[in-house]
Design an enzyme around this catalytic site. Sequence first.
Site, mmCIF file in Angstrom:
data_model
loop_
_atom_site.group_PDB
_atom_site.id
_atom_site.type_symbol
_atom_site.label_atom_id
_atom_site.label_comp_id
_atom_site.label_asym_id
_atom_site.label_seq_id
_atom_site.Cartn_x
_atom_site.Cartn_y
_atom_site.Cartn_z
ATOM 1 N N CYS A 2 0.841 -1.184 0.000
ATOM 2 C CA CYS A 2 0.000 0.000 0.000
ATOM 3 C C CYS A 2 0.888 1.250 0.000
ATOM 4 O O CYS A 2 1.857 1.335 0.751
ATOM 5 C CB CYS A 2 -0.952 0.077 1.178
ATOM 6 S SG CYS A 2 -2.106 -1.285 1.259
ATOM 7 N N ARG A 27 3.913 -0.260 -4.789
ATOM 8 C CA ARG A 27 3.628 -0.801 -3.453
ATOM 9 C C ARG A 27 2.308 -1.561 -3.393
ATOM 10 O O ARG A 27 1.991 -2.194 -2.369
ATOM 11 C CB ARG A 27 3.585 0.339 -2.426
ATOM 12 C CG ARG A 27 4.860 1.125 -2.331
ATOM 13 C CD ARG A 27 4.731 2.214 -1.299
ATOM 14 N NE ARG A 27 4.671 1.655 0.032
ATOM 15 C CZ ARG A 27 5.729 1.399 0.789
ATOM 16 N NH1 ARG A 27 6.925 1.676 0.349
ATOM 17 N NH2 ARG A 27 5.587 0.893 1.990
ATOM 18 N N TRP A 73 -2.748 -2.771 -1.757
ATOM 19 C CA TRP A 73 -2.493 -4.211 -1.895
ATOM 20 C C TRP A 73 -3.378 -4.852 -0.838
ATOM 21 O O TRP A 73 -3.152 -4.696 0.357
ATOM 22 C CB TRP A 73 -1.021 -4.524 -1.627
ATOM 23 C CG TRP A 73 -0.656 -5.945 -1.915
ATOM 24 C CD1 TRP A 73 -0.242 -6.468 -3.105
ATOM 25 C CD2 TRP A 73 -0.647 -7.042 -0.982
ATOM 26 N NE1 TRP A 73 0.002 -7.813 -2.978
ATOM 27 C CE2 TRP A 73 -0.232 -8.194 -1.693
ATOM 28 C CE3 TRP A 73 -0.964 -7.174 0.375
ATOM 29 C CZ2 TRP A 73 -0.117 -9.454 -1.082
ATOM 30 C CZ3 TRP A 73 -0.846 -8.422 0.970
ATOM 31 C CH2 TRP A 73 -0.426 -9.541 0.242
ATOM 32 N N ASN A 99 -2.032 1.570 5.719
ATOM 33 C CA ASN A 99 -1.134 0.506 5.264
ATOM 34 C C ASN A 99 -0.830 -0.347 6.487
ATOM 35 O O ASN A 99 -0.440 0.181 7.519
ATOM 36 C CB ASN A 99 0.158 1.136 4.724
ATOM 37 C CG ASN A 99 1.234 0.110 4.432
ATOM 38 O OD1 ASN A 99 0.943 -1.063 4.224
ATOM 39 N ND2 ASN A 99 2.480 0.551 4.429
ATOM 40 N N GLY A 100 -1.041 -1.668 6.376
ATOM 41 C CA GLY A 100 -0.770 -2.559 7.509
ATOM 42 C C GLY A 100 -1.990 -3.401 7.824
ATOM 43 O O GLY A 100 -2.894 -3.542 7.000
ATOM 44 N N GLU A 480 17.307 -17.832 -7.660
ATOM 45 C CA GLU A 480 16.906 -16.475 -8.041
ATOM 46 C C GLU A 480 16.360 -16.459 -9.472
ATOM 47 O O GLU A 480 15.361 -15.786 -9.756
ATOM 48 C CB GLU A 480 18.108 -15.526 -7.879
ATOM 49 C CG GLU A 480 17.890 -14.089 -8.304
ATOM 50 C CD GLU A 480 16.792 -13.354 -7.537
ATOM 51 O OE1 GLU A 480 16.272 -13.881 -6.549
ATOM 52 O OE2 GLU A 480 16.435 -12.249 -7.984
ATOM 53 N N LYS A 484 12.545 -15.234 -10.342
ATOM 54 C CA LYS A 484 12.253 -14.178 -11.320
ATOM 55 C C LYS A 484 11.221 -14.677 -12.331
ATOM 56 O O LYS A 484 10.293 -13.965 -12.694
ATOM 57 C CB LYS A 484 13.526 -13.730 -12.063
ATOM 58 C CG LYS A 484 14.512 -12.933 -11.249
ATOM 59 C CD LYS A 484 14.154 -11.468 -11.063
ATOM 60 C CE LYS A 484 13.534 -11.146 -9.750
ATOM 61 N NZ LYS A 484 14.229 -11.138 -8.543
ATOM 62 N N GLU A 487 7.685 -14.994 -10.649
ATOM 63 C CA GLU A 487 6.972 -13.764 -10.327
ATOM 64 C C GLU A 487 6.642 -12.931 -11.560
ATOM 65 O O GLU A 487 5.640 -12.216 -11.566
ATOM 66 C CB GLU A 487 7.699 -12.929 -9.268
ATOM 67 C CG GLU A 487 9.016 -12.326 -9.670
ATOM 68 C CD GLU A 487 9.641 -11.501 -8.535
ATOM 69 O OE1 GLU A 487 10.866 -11.338 -8.542
ATOM 70 O OE2 GLU A 487 8.909 -11.014 -7.658
ATOM 71 N N HIS A 503 18.047 -37.211 -6.539
ATOM 72 C CA HIS A 503 17.332 -37.711 -5.363
ATOM 73 C C HIS A 503 15.828 -37.479 -5.480
ATOM 74 O O HIS A 503 15.111 -37.560 -4.481
ATOM 75 C CB HIS A 503 17.883 -37.061 -4.092
ATOM 76 C CG HIS A 503 19.333 -37.380 -3.866
ATOM 77 N ND1 HIS A 503 19.774 -38.630 -3.501
ATOM 78 C CD2 HIS A 503 20.447 -36.622 -4.027
ATOM 79 C CE1 HIS A 503 21.096 -38.626 -3.412
ATOM 80 N NE2 HIS A 503 21.531 -37.423 -3.734
ATOM 81 N N LYS A 606 5.904 -4.395 -3.846
ATOM 82 C CA LYS A 606 7.352 -4.370 -3.651
ATOM 83 C C LYS A 606 7.759 -4.417 -2.182
ATOM 84 O O LYS A 606 8.715 -5.068 -1.825
ATOM 85 C CB LYS A 606 7.948 -3.124 -4.298
ATOM 86 C CG LYS A 606 9.462 -3.189 -4.283
ATOM 87 C CD LYS A 606 10.072 -2.490 -5.432
ATOM 88 C CE LYS A 606 11.565 -2.722 -5.479
ATOM 89 N NZ LYS A 606 11.918 -4.031 -6.013
HETATM 90 O O1 M6R Z 1 12.565 -5.158 0.593
HETATM 91 P P1 M6R Z 1 13.113 -6.520 0.826
HETATM 92 O O2 M6R Z 1 14.447 -6.741 0.203
HETATM 93 O O3 M6R Z 1 13.120 -6.893 2.286
HETATM 94 O O4 M6R Z 1 12.100 -7.504 0.095
HETATM 95 C C1 M6R Z 1 12.247 -8.893 0.207
HETATM 96 C C2 M6R Z 1 11.403 -9.603 -0.819
HETATM 97 O O5 M6R Z 1 10.056 -9.298 -0.649
HETATM 98 C C3 M6R Z 1 11.815 -9.242 -2.257
HETATM 99 O O6 M6R Z 1 13.156 -9.518 -2.480
HETATM 100 C C4 M6R Z 1 10.968 -10.031 -3.278
HETATM 101 O O7 M6R Z 1 11.255 -11.383 -3.188
HETATM 102 C C5 M6R Z 1 11.224 -9.505 -4.687
HETATM 103 N N1 M6R Z 1 9.993 -9.077 -5.277
HETATM 104 C C6 M6R Z 1 11.763 -10.525 -5.612
HETATM 105 O O8 M6R Z 1 11.992 -10.015 -6.880
#
Ligand code: M6R
Length: 611
Positions: A2, A27, A73, A99-100, A480, A484, A487, A503, A606
């Site tokens: 948010c 956000r 969000w 927000n929260g 990673e 990517k 997401e 395994h 984010k």
């Molecule tokens: O702000 P942060 O680095 O603490 O965020 C952690 C994760 O939410 C963040 O890295 C998330 O996995 C990304 N969207 C991945 O691309």
Amino acid sequence: MCGIVGYVGDQEALGVVMDGLRRLEYRGYDSAGVAILDGGLTVERRAGKLANLDKEVTAHPLTGTTGMGHTRWATHGAPTDRNAHPQTSCDGAVAVVHNGIIENFARLAADLEDRGHELASDTDTEVVAHLLEEQFTGDLAEAMRTVCRQLDGAFTLVALHRDAPGVVVGARRNSPLVVGAGDGEYFLASDVAAFIAHTRDAVELGQDQVVELRRDGYTVTDFAGGPVDVKAYHVDWDASAAEKSGYPYFMLKEIAEQPVAVASTLLGRFADNGNLMLDELRLDEDELRAVDKVFIVACGTAYHAGLIAKYAIEHWTRLPCEVEMASEFRYRDPVLDRATLVVVISQSGETMDTLMAVRHAREQAARVVAICNTNGSTIPRESDAVLYTRAGPEVGVAATKTFLTQITATYLLALYLAQVRGTMYGDEITDIVEQLQGAPALIQATLATVEPVRALARELAGAPAVLFLGRHVGYPVALEGALKLKELAYMHAEGFPAGELKHGPIALVEDGLPVVVVVPSPRGRNVLHGKMVSNIQEIRARGARTIVIAEDGDNDVTPYADSVIRVPQLPTLLAPLVTTVPLQVFACELALAKGHDVDQPRNLAKSVTVE
Ligand code: M6R
């Protein structure tokens, strides 16, 4: 999660607020709304992306120089018009954005209904509007303080009242809120990006504080109304850093910015005596010498950076290092004490899971070092020491440049620990620092050769799934790469340690399945490289389409690779700085080929400020 904007000044608030919301849309983007004060209080809100609200307020502009907005969000209640913020009181006199999560909202809502209020949404936020309606006797900040004392959970709240002209009130507990101090105008926002086009002077709000903005200034108190000290700071980047600058997507721009981001993170980090210069240090060298165990705690991409850091920390410092997802850390009651160093990694500095891990670690007397990209955010503020990654603002929801800078920062921290503890010779450290200083040019060289990766991604856009394999530091890189792809392209993607495949997961391999393999350098541990070459043959024998990321000059892999992606040579531990790049490009291009918005993938936000 948010985005919140508040404004009072002499500009039309609608324009300032909508512009701020555009910069905060990363956000959350499932609904948006604004409230403007102009004699009366008018609220507009729409489900869907900000563009829907924009269309409405462009057709029917709201005038007034005091206002606020929200991009959501969803946590409580589906993303509908009715559940969008601002939420209002029964009499429409109060509007609130949040927000929260207000954890005790169900009981508060039941009590409000007993007292005759009618709640019109499924949100936890709405109770605040009704409580403010009850408490308001002319002083909105005082009403906010009284209400905040009744709330449990995490919240940033911003409110307007019809009978408090020219006043915006905000409150924060466990969620971000920053004041922007302009000339005769003041701002509130979840992130400085919202007001950076108007002022670069910001003020951090602390935990459990209420702020009242007026055109002539602002007042901050604690929830009891007592005075508090606040910290003002100047933002060291300008609005242009948070623009797309000609790129169609922020993500593409941020991938391209990686050489500069890594170079900035390295810049000026070592003093003449070789000591690493942390940005804020509330730890001394004796405490670092006394450390007997390191925990790295983070989420998502930052967690993957932590997994890479483990190899460097253990190798260079000989300290045992565990890496843990922040959401699991405190609940399993880890063994921590004064000799434990907890390194938390967070781009935003506001991730609730990570913040809770910081608090848990400090309660157990552990020392906490934060690696963070956001100046003034909560996690660095609550940690014992801070090393800022200097990636600049990252707007794309998928972390890219911040990942490379997080890895860089962990290398610096590991080298510093090695130096303080005497586990490496000075010339060994200098040698690695020199290699690191050469990394930005190698990242640039990698970026210059990714066109075939793009073509491959477009070709594979119809694949049902992609597997990623790695060994050693290549394993977190594989994780990673898979994250990517999940997401951004909404595809099934998994990362495995290549040795683990036999395994179980090898059963997934079938004819034509794309498998991306991150191959360790043959110049590192030869045995590791040899084993990886065998693993490639094993999956190829079972029909996999092998896409191999290998360093320049590694020709052993060529016979078994359907496609080879070349990266420049770097020492084994530093190789993720280049091997990650083609995987970012691959996921981005594949998602674009599927027609997805790579800056705002579905269901994500984010900055994840709820647990
Ligand atoms: O702000 P942060 O680095 O603490 O965020 C952690 C994760 O939410 C963040 O890295 C998330 O996995 C990304 N969207 C991945 O691309």
